[in-house]
Design a protein around this motif. Structure first.
Motif, short mmCIF file in Angstrom:
data_model
loop_
_atom_site.label_atom_id
_atom_site.label_comp_id
_atom_site.label_asym_id
_atom_site.label_seq_id
_atom_site.Cartn_x
_atom_site.Cartn_y
_atom_site.Cartn_z
N PHE A 17 59.33 32.57 119.77
CA PHE A 17 60.57 32.80 120.23
C PHE A 17 61.74 32.99 119.28
O PHE A 17 62.72 33.86 119.61
CB PHE A 17 60.99 31.37 120.97
CG PHE A 17 62.28 31.36 121.72
CD1 PHE A 17 62.63 31.92 122.94
CD2 PHE A 17 63.22 30.31 120.93
CE1 PHE A 17 63.99 31.75 123.33
CE2 PHE A 17 64.55 30.29 121.55
CZ PHE A 17 64.71 30.80 122.53
N ILE A 18 61.56 32.41 118.14
CA ILE A 18 62.39 32.49 116.92
C ILE A 18 62.52 33.84 116.45
O ILE A 18 63.63 34.40 116.17
CB ILE A 18 62.08 31.40 115.75
CG1 ILE A 18 62.69 30.07 116.41
CG2 ILE A 18 62.80 31.75 114.73
CD1 ILE A 18 62.04 28.75 115.49
N ASN A 19 61.46 34.43 116.29
CA ASN A 19 61.37 35.89 115.84
C ASN A 19 61.75 36.82 116.75
O ASN A 19 62.63 37.81 116.26
CB ASN A 19 59.61 36.28 115.56
CG ASN A 19 59.52 37.50 114.95
OD1 ASN A 19 60.36 37.98 113.96
ND2 ASN A 19 58.41 38.05 115.08
N LYS A 20 61.67 36.44 118.15
CA LYS A 20 62.22 37.46 118.82
C LYS A 20 63.82 37.57 118.90
O LYS A 20 64.30 38.40 119.04
CB LYS A 20 61.72 37.07 120.47
CG LYS A 20 62.29 37.97 121.61
CD LYS A 20 61.68 37.59 123.04
CE LYS A 20 62.55 38.24 124.05
NZ LYS A 20 62.10 37.55 125.43
N LYS A 21 64.30 36.25 118.81
CA LYS A 21 65.91 35.96 118.52
C LYS A 21 66.28 36.67 117.36
O LYS A 21 67.31 37.40 117.27
CB LYS A 21 66.24 34.68 118.69
CG LYS A 21 66.02 33.78 119.96
CD LYS A 21 67.28 34.47 120.91
CE LYS A 21 66.95 33.72 122.09
NZ LYS A 21 67.98 33.94 123.07
N ARG A 22 65.49 36.69 116.29
CA ARG A 22 65.82 37.33 114.98
C ARG A 22 66.11 38.83 115.05
O ARG A 22 66.65 39.47 114.75
CB ARG A 22 64.97 36.61 113.74
CG ARG A 22 65.44 35.24 113.60
CD ARG A 22 64.42 34.84 112.35
NE ARG A 22 64.71 35.62 111.18
CZ ARG A 22 64.00 36.23 110.23
NH1 ARG A 22 62.58 35.59 110.25
NH2 ARG A 22 64.43 36.63 109.31
N GLN A 23 64.81 39.20 115.67
CA GLN A 23 64.73 40.71 115.77
C GLN A 23 65.87 41.25 116.80
O GLN A 23 66.66 42.35 116.47
CB GLN A 23 63.40 40.98 116.35
CG GLN A 23 62.06 40.75 115.59
CD GLN A 23 62.36 41.68 114.36
OE1 GLN A 23 62.88 42.96 114.52
NE2 GLN A 23 61.83 41.22 113.33
#
Length: 61
Positions: free
Chosen positions: A46-52
């Motif tokens: 989830f965090i990676n998706k938001k950062r991307q």
């Protein structure tokens, strides 16, 4: 009660108290660890998706 019998009883009680729940139930501890790792993976995704999305300039809600 003799002194030897009392000391043996005391030793038995101390050994009995030192047995913990995790030693008796290793399967439950394994399930807890697996669930924790899955939750950690989902949060990381989830965090990676938001950062991307922020990196691409698209802020998703």
């Amino acid at each position: 009660m003799s002194l030897v019998a009392r000391s043996e009883y005391a030793l038995h009680q101390m050994v009995k108290r030192n047995k913990n729940w995790a030693q008796r139930e290793p399967g439950v501890i394994l399930v807890f660890v697996i669930v924790f790792l899955v939750v950690l993976l989902v949060i990381a995704m989830f965090i990676n998706k938001k950062r991307q999305a922020a990196k691409a300039g698209i802020i998703a809600t």
